[in-house]
Write a protein that holds these residues in place. Structure first.
Motif, PDB file in Angstrom:
ATOM      1  N   ASP A 252     -14.035 -31.069 -27.592  1.00 25.33           N
ATOM      2  CA  ASP A 252     -13.766 -32.444 -27.141  1.00 25.33           C
ATOM      3  C   ASP A 252     -12.850 -32.494 -25.925  1.00 25.33           C
ATOM      4  OD1 ASP A 252     -15.366 -33.421 -29.174  1.00 25.33           O
ATOM      5  OD2 ASP A 252     -13.690 -33.617 -30.577  1.00 25.33           O
ATOM      6  N   VAL A 253     -13.135 -31.661 -24.935  1.00 28.45           N
ATOM      7  CA  VAL A 253     -12.428 -31.753 -23.649  1.00 28.45           C
ATOM      8  C   VAL A 253     -12.952 -32.975 -22.905  1.00 28.45           C
ATOM      9  CG1 VAL A 253     -12.094 -30.639 -21.415  1.00 28.45           C
ATOM     10  CG2 VAL A 253     -12.036 -29.280 -23.520  1.00 28.45           C
ATOM     11  N   ASN A 254     -12.042 -33.795 -22.400  1.00 32.52           N
ATOM     12  CA  ASN A 254     -12.428 -35.042 -21.729  1.00 32.52           C
ATOM     13  C   ASN A 254     -12.533 -34.812 -20.228  1.00 32.52           C
ATOM     14  OD1 ASN A 254     -12.908 -37.631 -20.889  1.00 32.52           O
ATOM     15  ND2 ASN A 254     -11.097 -38.531 -21.841  1.00 32.52           N
ATOM     16  N   LEU A 255     -13.762 -34.653 -19.737  1.00 28.34           N
ATOM     17  CA  LEU A 255     -13.982 -34.415 -18.309  1.00 28.34           C
ATOM     18  C   LEU A 255     -13.547 -35.615 -17.473  1.00 28.34           C
ATOM     19  CD1 LEU A 255     -15.026 -32.731 -15.981  1.00 28.34           C
ATOM     20  CD2 LEU A 255     -17.354 -33.501 -16.513  1.00 28.34           C
ATOM     21  N   ALA A 256     -13.691 -36.816 -18.016  1.00 24.95           N
ATOM     22  CA  ALA A 256     -13.283 -38.012 -17.275  1.00 24.95           C
ATOM     23  C   ALA A 256     -11.782 -37.991 -16.977  1.00 24.95           C
ATOM     24  CB  ALA A 256     -13.645 -39.269 -18.063  1.00 24.95           C
ATOM     25  N   ALA A 257     -10.985 -37.588 -17.963  1.00 24.25           N
ATOM     26  CA  ALA A 257      -9.536 -37.502 -17.753  1.00 24.25           C
ATOM     27  C   ALA A 257      -9.205 -36.419 -16.739  1.00 24.25           C
ATOM     28  CB  ALA A 257      -8.832 -37.227 -19.080  1.00 24.25           C
ATOM     29  N   ILE A 258      -9.927 -35.299 -16.792  1.00 27.45           N
ATOM     30  CA  ILE A 258      -9.690 -34.219 -15.828  1.00 27.45           C
ATOM     31  C   ILE A 258      -9.972 -34.709 -14.420  1.00 27.45           C
ATOM     32  CG2 ILE A 258     -10.581 -31.990 -15.028  1.00 27.45           C
ATOM     33  CD1 ILE A 258     -10.952 -31.210 -17.953  1.00 27.45           C
ATOM     34  N   VAL A 259     -11.082 -35.416 -14.216  1.00 26.38           N
ATOM     35  CA  VAL A 259     -11.442 -35.927 -12.884  1.00 26.38           C
ATOM     36  C   VAL A 259     -10.357 -36.845 -12.359  1.00 26.38           C
ATOM     37  CG1 VAL A 259     -13.049 -37.426 -11.645  1.00 26.38           C
ATOM     38  CG2 VAL A 259     -13.925 -35.656 -13.177  1.00 26.38           C
ATOM     39  N   ARG A 260      -9.888 -37.771 -13.209  1.00 24.48           N
ATOM     40  CA  ARG A 260      -8.857 -38.712 -12.746  1.00 24.48           C
ATOM     41  C   ARG A 260      -7.536 -37.996 -12.439  1.00 24.48           C
ATOM     42  NH1 ARG A 260     -11.666 -42.337 -16.315  1.00 24.48           N
ATOM     43  NH2 ARG A 260     -10.555 -41.491 -18.123  1.00 24.48           N
ATOM     44  N   ASP A 261      -7.143 -37.041 -13.283  1.00 28.28           N
ATOM     45  CA  ASP A 261      -5.877 -36.323 -13.057  1.00 28.28           C
ATOM     46  C   ASP A 261      -5.933 -35.487 -11.785  1.00 28.28           C
ATOM     47  OD1 ASP A 261      -4.887 -37.406 -15.348  1.00 28.28           O
ATOM     48  OD2 ASP A 261      -5.196 -35.626 -16.593  1.00 28.28           O
ATOM     49  N   VAL A 262      -7.033 -34.768 -11.591  1.00 30.02           N
ATOM     50  CA  VAL A 262      -7.149 -33.937 -10.384  1.00 30.02           C
ATOM     51  C   VAL A 262      -7.187 -34.817  -9.143  1.00 30.02           C
ATOM     52  CG1 VAL A 262      -8.615 -32.297  -9.141  1.00 30.02           C
ATOM     53  CG2 VAL A 262      -8.265 -32.041 -11.595  1.00 30.02           C
ATOM     54  N   ALA A 263      -7.918 -35.919  -9.200  1.00 34.08           N
ATOM     55  CA  ALA A 263      -7.996 -36.825  -8.044  1.00 34.08           C
ATOM     56  C   ALA A 263      -6.621 -37.387  -7.701  1.00 34.08           C
ATOM     57  CB  ALA A 263      -8.984 -37.952  -8.332  1.00 34.08           C
ATOM     58  N   ALA A 264      -5.819 -37.686  -8.726  1.00 34.48           N
ATOM     59  CA  ALA A 264      -4.465 -38.197  -8.469  1.00 34.48           C
ATOM     60  C   ALA A 264      -3.638 -37.172  -7.710  1.00 34.48           C
ATOM     61  CB  ALA A 264      -3.792 -38.562  -9.790  1.00 34.48           C
ATOM     62  N   GLY A 265      -3.842 -35.888  -7.990  1.00 32.76           N
ATOM     63  CA  GLY A 265      -3.108 -34.846  -7.289  1.00 32.76           C
ATOM     64  C   GLY A 265      -3.514 -34.683  -5.841  1.00 32.76           C
ATOM     65  N   PHE A 266      -4.663 -35.252  -5.454  1.00 31.90           N
ATOM     66  CA  PHE A 266      -5.140 -35.145  -4.078  1.00 31.90           C
ATOM     67  C   PHE A 266      -4.863 -36.414  -3.262  1.00 31.90           C
ATOM     68  CE2 PHE A 266      -7.470 -31.536  -5.663  1.00 31.90           C
ATOM     69  CZ  PHE A 266      -7.643 -30.731  -4.556  1.00 31.90           C
ATOM     70  N   GLU A 267      -4.122 -37.365  -3.824  1.00 31.03           N
ATOM     71  CA  GLU A 267      -3.905 -38.626  -3.113  1.00 31.03           C
ATOM     72  C   GLU A 267      -3.174 -38.428  -1.785  1.00 31.03           C
ATOM     73  OE1 GLU A 267      -1.910 -41.188  -5.828  1.00 31.03           O
ATOM     74  OE2 GLU A 267      -3.743 -41.686  -6.968  1.00 31.03           O
ATOM     75  N   THR A 268      -2.135 -37.586  -1.808  1.00 27.26           N
ATOM     76  CA  THR A 268      -1.390 -37.345  -0.561  1.00 27.26           C
ATOM     77  C   THR A 268      -2.274 -36.694   0.489  1.00 27.26           C
ATOM     78  OG1 THR A 268       0.679 -37.097  -1.794  1.00 27.26           O
ATOM     79  CG2 THR A 268       0.611 -36.199   0.445  1.00 27.26           C
ATOM     80  N   GLN A 269      -3.055 -35.692   0.086  1.00 27.67           N
ATOM     81  CA  GLN A 269      -3.965 -35.025   1.023  1.00 27.67           C
ATOM     82  C   GLN A 269      -5.003 -35.996   1.551  1.00 27.67           C
ATOM     83  OE1 GLN A 269      -5.588 -31.328  -0.417  1.00 27.67           O
ATOM     84  NE2 GLN A 269      -7.293 -31.378   1.012  1.00 27.67           N
ATOM     85  N   ALA A 270      -5.498 -36.887   0.701  1.00 25.77           N
ATOM     86  CA  ALA A 270      -6.484 -37.872   1.139  1.00 25.77           C
ATOM     87  C   ALA A 270      -5.886 -38.827   2.167  1.00 25.77           C
ATOM     88  CB  ALA A 270      -7.015 -38.646  -0.063  1.00 25.77           C
ATOM     89  N   GLU A 271      -4.631 -39.229   1.958  1.00 26.39           N
ATOM     90  CA  GLU A 271      -3.963 -40.113   2.923  1.00 26.39           C
ATOM     91  C   GLU A 271      -3.804 -39.428   4.271  1.00 26.39           C
ATOM     92  OE1 GLU A 271      -0.309 -41.357   1.240  1.00 26.39           O
ATOM     93  OE2 GLU A 271      -1.232 -42.568  -0.353  1.00 26.39           O
ATOM     94  N   ARG A 272      -3.406 -38.135   4.247  1.00 27.84           N
ATOM     95  CA  ARG A 272      -3.264 -37.402   5.504  1.00 27.84           C
ATOM     96  C   ARG A 272      -4.600 -37.264   6.229  1.00 27.84           C
ATOM     97  NH1 ARG A 272       0.262 -33.719   2.615  1.00 27.84           N
ATOM     98  NH2 ARG A 272      -1.502 -32.278   2.487  1.00 27.84           N
ATOM     99  N   ALA A 273      -5.679 -37.090   5.454  1.00 26.37           N
ATOM    100  CA  ALA A 273      -7.000 -36.921   6.058  1.00 26.37           C
ATOM    101  C   ALA A 273      -7.632 -38.252   6.446  1.00 26.37           C
ATOM    102  CB  ALA A 273      -7.914 -36.175   5.095  1.00 26.37           C
ATOM    103  N   GLY A 274      -7.018 -39.366   6.034  1.00 27.97           N
ATOM    104  CA  GLY A 274      -7.589 -40.678   6.337  1.00 27.97           C
ATOM    105  C   GLY A 274      -8.831 -40.981   5.527  1.00 27.97           C
ATOM    106  N   CYS A 275      -8.969 -40.342   4.366  1.00 25.98           N
ATOM    107  CA  CYS A 275     -10.150 -40.510   3.513  1.00 25.98           C
ATOM    108  C   CYS A 275      -9.778 -41.352   2.288  1.00 25.98           C
ATOM    109  CB  CYS A 275     -10.694 -39.165   3.046  1.00 25.98           C
ATOM    110  SG  CYS A 275     -11.294 -38.101   4.380  1.00 25.98           S
ATOM    111  N   ALA A 276     -10.478 -42.450   2.106  1.00 26.80           N
ATOM    112  CA  ALA A 276     -10.273 -43.276   0.923  1.00 26.80           C
ATOM    113  C   ALA A 276     -11.085 -42.696  -0.231  1.00 26.80           C
ATOM    114  CB  ALA A 276     -10.706 -44.715   1.200  1.00 26.80           C
ATOM    115  N   MET A 277     -10.428 -42.410  -1.358  1.00 26.87           N
ATOM    116  CA  MET A 277     -11.130 -41.862  -2.518  1.00 26.87           C
ATOM    117  C   MET A 277     -11.537 -42.990  -3.464  1.00 26.87           C
ATOM    118  SD  MET A 277      -9.559 -38.203  -3.703  1.00 26.87           S
ATOM    119  CE  MET A 277      -7.954 -38.852  -4.171  1.00 26.87           C
ATOM    120  N   GLU A 278     -12.789 -42.991  -3.870  1.00 27.85           N
ATOM    121  CA  GLU A 278     -13.320 -43.959  -4.826  1.00 27.85           C
ATOM    122  C   GLU A 278     -13.731 -43.217  -6.086  1.00 27.85           C
ATOM    123  OE1 GLU A 278     -16.527 -45.916  -2.908  1.00 27.85           O
ATOM    124  OE2 GLU A 278     -15.379 -46.407  -1.095  1.00 27.85           O
ATOM    125  N   ILE A 279     -13.118 -43.519  -7.201  1.00 29.98           N
ATOM    126  CA  ILE A 279     -13.381 -42.833  -8.467  1.00 29.98           C
ATOM    127  C   ILE A 279     -14.079 -43.802  -9.419  1.00 29.98           C
ATOM    128  CG2 ILE A 279     -12.416 -41.455 -10.332  1.00 29.98           C
ATOM    129  CD1 ILE A 279     -11.863 -40.331  -7.553  1.00 29.98           C
TER     130      ILE A 279
END
Length: 410
Positions: A252-279
């Motif tokens: 019962d590993v929750n892939l949805a939670a993994i996706v959201r957690d990993v994406a949160a860790g990339f928020e700073t990099q996304a801001e620097r790259a000028g890329c808006a992330m849509e989850i």
């Protein structure tokens, strides 16, 4: 590195002070290396004639032949001139230029910081092992070629030519990888050493600037994480090619939670790259998966999307259908042509020049092999200038229970 992961690797330690040699030996004990000690420059040159070394750690100040003169004599010997050399010095910074002029790849200030020593030694030991593996593969390919020539008739001449081409291409790819890996692995070391030196200088002043010191620590920590990530990628590639990749499945590993957690860790990099992330993901997509490996897969895909996304939006979609999880990561960046798509999941493969984008060419290879081990797969759709869409499909039950694969309705 653990004992048994690779053939014994030798490192030469040169210092006229027995206490310093013992300290180096103690610091390097976790690596299970074959450590050869020499007490003088003359003895070091004799040792180098008798054995192949991955790295030489040499003191500068020694009676008789000092470190600089020993390095000069070493570089004059064609068979030994390729051995990487790191100087150990307690001399003022003005003499560090002499270290590089004499052929050294780096230097360490005495007394040696164990963590910095181990980080630098790890780099050159891994590169040495890659070179030895290349030599072994070349020997095997040459033996195979000889057998083909002996056993087959003139018709086999075309097979021989193909093998020669494959060998040359394999050598070219490995040499290119070693060059890129050397650069990528050494890149974090210089700013790390600089920040540590700045922190030392700051500690010597009467007025301690805590905020500046905290900034230096954060930068140094980031470089250590980067180095650890690069080394982990190299080790993962080695485990995969040797059939030693292991999974730690959990229920019962929750892939949805993994996706959201990993994406949160990339928020700073996304801001620097000028890329808006849509989850876009449901609350739960459960399966018997390896949490750390899925985090690695999602991180590799997001990292690539932000790197090559050219400032456009990055869309991440997760859904579950008929017992299969389907994850797509879409960017609006530079894209790739058919030739690149055909090889992008291979080891050491890159779709673009490493000069502009860097990287070891291992991320998608590791992603592909991890998903295959989990019973899933990955595909890509892309056109030059039209962005790329990577699609991951994973069974939500063990592979033997998942059936033949996901059904794609028209």
């Amino acid at each position: 590195m653990q004992a048994g992961d690779a053939p014994r690797t030798s490192v030469l330690l040169v210092d006229d002070q027995p206490a310093d040699l013992m300290a180096l030996e103690r610091h390097l004990e976790p690596f299970a290396l074959h450590l050869v000690k020499a007490c003088s420059g003359e003895e070091a040159l004799h040792r180098l004639e008798d054995e192949d070394f991955a790295l030489v750690l040499m003191d500068v100040r020694m009676p008789g032949l000092d470190g600089f003169e020993t390095a000069r004599l070493l570089r004059e010997h064609e068979a030994q001139g390729h051995v990487p050399l790191i100087f150990l010095t307690g001399s003022p910074p003005e003499e560090h230029t002499l270290a590089y002029k004499s052929g050294a790849v780096d230097w360490l200030r005495k007394p040696v910081e164990p963590e910095i020593l181990r980080a630098k030694v790890r780099v050159f030991v891994e590169l040495h092992r890659e070179r030895e593996e290349l030599r072994r593969q070349q020997t095997e390919l040459r033996e195979r070629e000889r057998e083909v020539l002996e056993e087959r008739s003139l018709r086999a001449e075309a097979e021989r030519e193909r093998l020669v081409v494959e060998l040359r291409e394999a050598v070219r790819l490995r040499d290119e990888f070693l060059s890129v890996a050397s650069h990528e692995l050494k890149t974090p070391l210089t700013p790390l050493a600089l920040r540590l030196q700045l922190m030392k200088n700051g500690l010597r002043t009467d007025a301690l600037d805590v905020e500046r010191l905290r900034g230096h620590v954060e930068v140094a920590h980031g470089q250590v994480r980067r180095m650890a990530s690069l080394v982990d990628s190299l080790l993962d590639a080695t485990r995969i090619t040797s059939g030693r990749l292991t999974l730690r499945r959990e229920r019962d590993v929750n892939l949805a939670a993994i996706v959201r957690d990993v994406a949160a860790g990339f928020e700073t990099q996304a801001e620097r790259a000028g890329c808006a992330m849509e989850i876009e993901a449901p609350a739960r997509v459960l399966g018997p998966w390896d949490v750390l490996r899925l985090e690695q897969v999602v991180a590799n895909l997001l990292s690539n999307a932000l790197k090559f996304g050219a400032g456009g939006p990055v869309q991440v979609r997760l859904a579950e259908q008929e017992g299969w999880a389907r994850l797509t990561v879409r960017d609006e960046g530079i894209g790739m042509d058919e030739e690149v798509r055909a090889r992008i999941f291979g080891r050491f493969e890159r779709g673009v020049s490493e000069r502009h984008y860097g990287g070891l060419g291992l991320g998608l290879f590791i992603t592909h092999e991890v998903l295959r081990a989990l019973g899933g797969h990955i595909s890509v759709e892309s056109t030059p200038g039209g962005g790329s869409t990577f699609t991951v499909e994973l069974p939500c039950s063990c592979p033997e229970e998942a059936g033949g694969g996901p059904r794609h309705d028209a």
